[in-house]
Design an enzyme around this catalytic site. Structure first.
Site: not given
Length: 415
Positions: A196, A292, A359
């Site tokens: 991330s 995502d 994610h």
């Protein structure tokens, strides 16, 4: 049958933060899940030794401090056997702060202060020390560098009024010096990874990581869920661009971004990886979902862009999207695939772009390497990354067919 996992979304802070999902082992502020079928994983995790937090003493003398001025930290699980001289540095994620108030807020959390960081962590997924969970990197020296600067380990300024320190670049430098001093200077192999906001950081720092290590060291980089797109949201605005502009402005990042990019684009554009990845000289692997879940929820359909909540069901469970919403998401996928064209053309780079509503897939055991982990071309994420890193297979580049074709996905469901 498609594996569906239930995760409970919780709020962490304002627009500055990555959405928090209740999810075991993630670095983006995710907590232990309250759901079935995870019990086996919890039992397995209970047998894993906890990896203690180490503060980087002396970092403050270099100005390398968290938002609140405390020392930065990391967790190191030492390598052994054939992996004793191999190093994996994993950069923690956790969103960004995009104005003074959100950065001040982060000072009261583990995302802005080592005072609130966990004193020890379980290492899972790409950080696991078990060959059956992490076949290629289990015996490497594995480090998780904690994230407490709010700008993907970038920035070198401070706000005198609120005594907030924007020192991500110095934290990166101090951490690299620390890791070199404890053995990484003798590394035969090294991999910089991140998830991330940490995945974005691995893109931002990949070439610098290469330059710090001996020429004889095999060095590559992995970005997991770090391919954040400069996309139009459901209202026609650009929510993520607005957020990134705030990050660049409040932390004064202009001088710290890639000059190869800022020579022809504005600073905010140069915080978007789509404008950076093709210029990276070091071999890079991009692991991402074309749908995502964080980007769908906080870039494409954030609440301010959807005041009537039309997207509420869809962004919580992709199977509940109507035809027009799915079409919007398919256009987002097309934008991602197009953004990867130049990057993909390089034979040294790798791709694993699946069509799962998820994610971060490298840190979680279920998506990294288990019997029913997501697959592309018959390979799980861990196998694909390993094939690419060790050059076992040529051209490790896989892009999934559009949703809902992939039946191996572990789609997230928020409530």
């Amino acid at each position: 049958m498609r594996s569906v996992w239930l995760w409970i979304a919780v709020a962490v802070c304002s627009l500055c933060s990555v959405a928090s999902m209740v999810r075991r082992g993630s670095s983006d502020g995710f907590e232990k899940p309250r759901e079935n079928k995870i019990l086996d994983n919890e039992l397995r995790a209970s047998k894993v030794s906890m990896v203690p937090l180490t503060l980087i003493h002396g970092a403050d003398s270099k100005g390398a401090v968290c938002l609140d001025g405390t020392l930065p930290g990391y967790h190191l699980d030492h390598g052994f056997g054939s992996g004793a001289n191999s190093w994996l540095i994993h950069l923690e994620g956790g969103g960004w702060c995009n104005n003074q108030s959100s950065c001040v807020f982060r000072k009261t959390t583990r995302r802005g202060s080592s005072k609130f960081m966990e004193k020890a962590l379980n290492f899972t997924g790409i950080l696991s020390n078990k060959p059956q969970e992490n076949p290629d990197f289990f015996n490497w020296n594995r480090i998780k560098l904690r994230y407490c600067d709010g700008a993907s380990f970038s920035g070198d300024s401070q706000d005198e009024g609120s005594q907030t320190f924007y020192r991500g670049k110095r934290i990166w430098q101090a951490a690299m010096e620390e890791f070199m001093s404890v053995g990484m200077q003798k590394a035969e192999q090294a991999l910089l990874s991140g998830c991330s906001a940490g995945g974005l950081a691995s893109i931002l720092h990949c070439d610098d990581f290469r330059e710090r290590l001996p020429l004889s060291t095999k060095v590559k980089c992995l970005s997991d869920a770090g391919m954040f797109l400069d996309a139009v949201d459901v209202s026609g605005g650009r929510s993520l661009r607005n957020m990134y502009q705030g990050v660049v402005t409040v932390q004064n990042l202009q001088k710290d971004l890639s000059s190869a990019c800022t020579n022809h684009l504005d600073p905010t554009s140069c915080f978007f990886p789509q404008n950076l990845v093709s210029d990276i000289k070091t071999p890079m692997f991009l692991l991402n979902s074309a749908y995502d879940s964080w980007q769908v929820r906080h870039s494409l359909a954030p609440s301010p862009a959807d005041p009537r909540g039309v997207w509420e069901h869809c962004k919580s469970d992709i199977s509940r999207c109507n035809s027009s919403q799915l079409q919007f998401l398919q256009e987002f996928r097309k934008q991602m695939v197009l953004a990867l064209n130049s990057f993909s053309a390089s034979p040294q780079n790798g791709l694993f772009i699946n069509s799962c509503f998820t994610h971060c897939q490298s840190e979680i055991q279920d998506t990294w390497f288990t019997q029913d982990s997501p697959k592309l071309n018959g390979k799980r994420v861990a196998e694909s990354v390993g094939d690419w890193y060790f050059d076992r297979t040529n051209n490790v580049k896989a892009i999934d067919c559009p949703y809902p074709c992939d039946k191996t996905c572990h789609h997230l469901i928020f409530q």
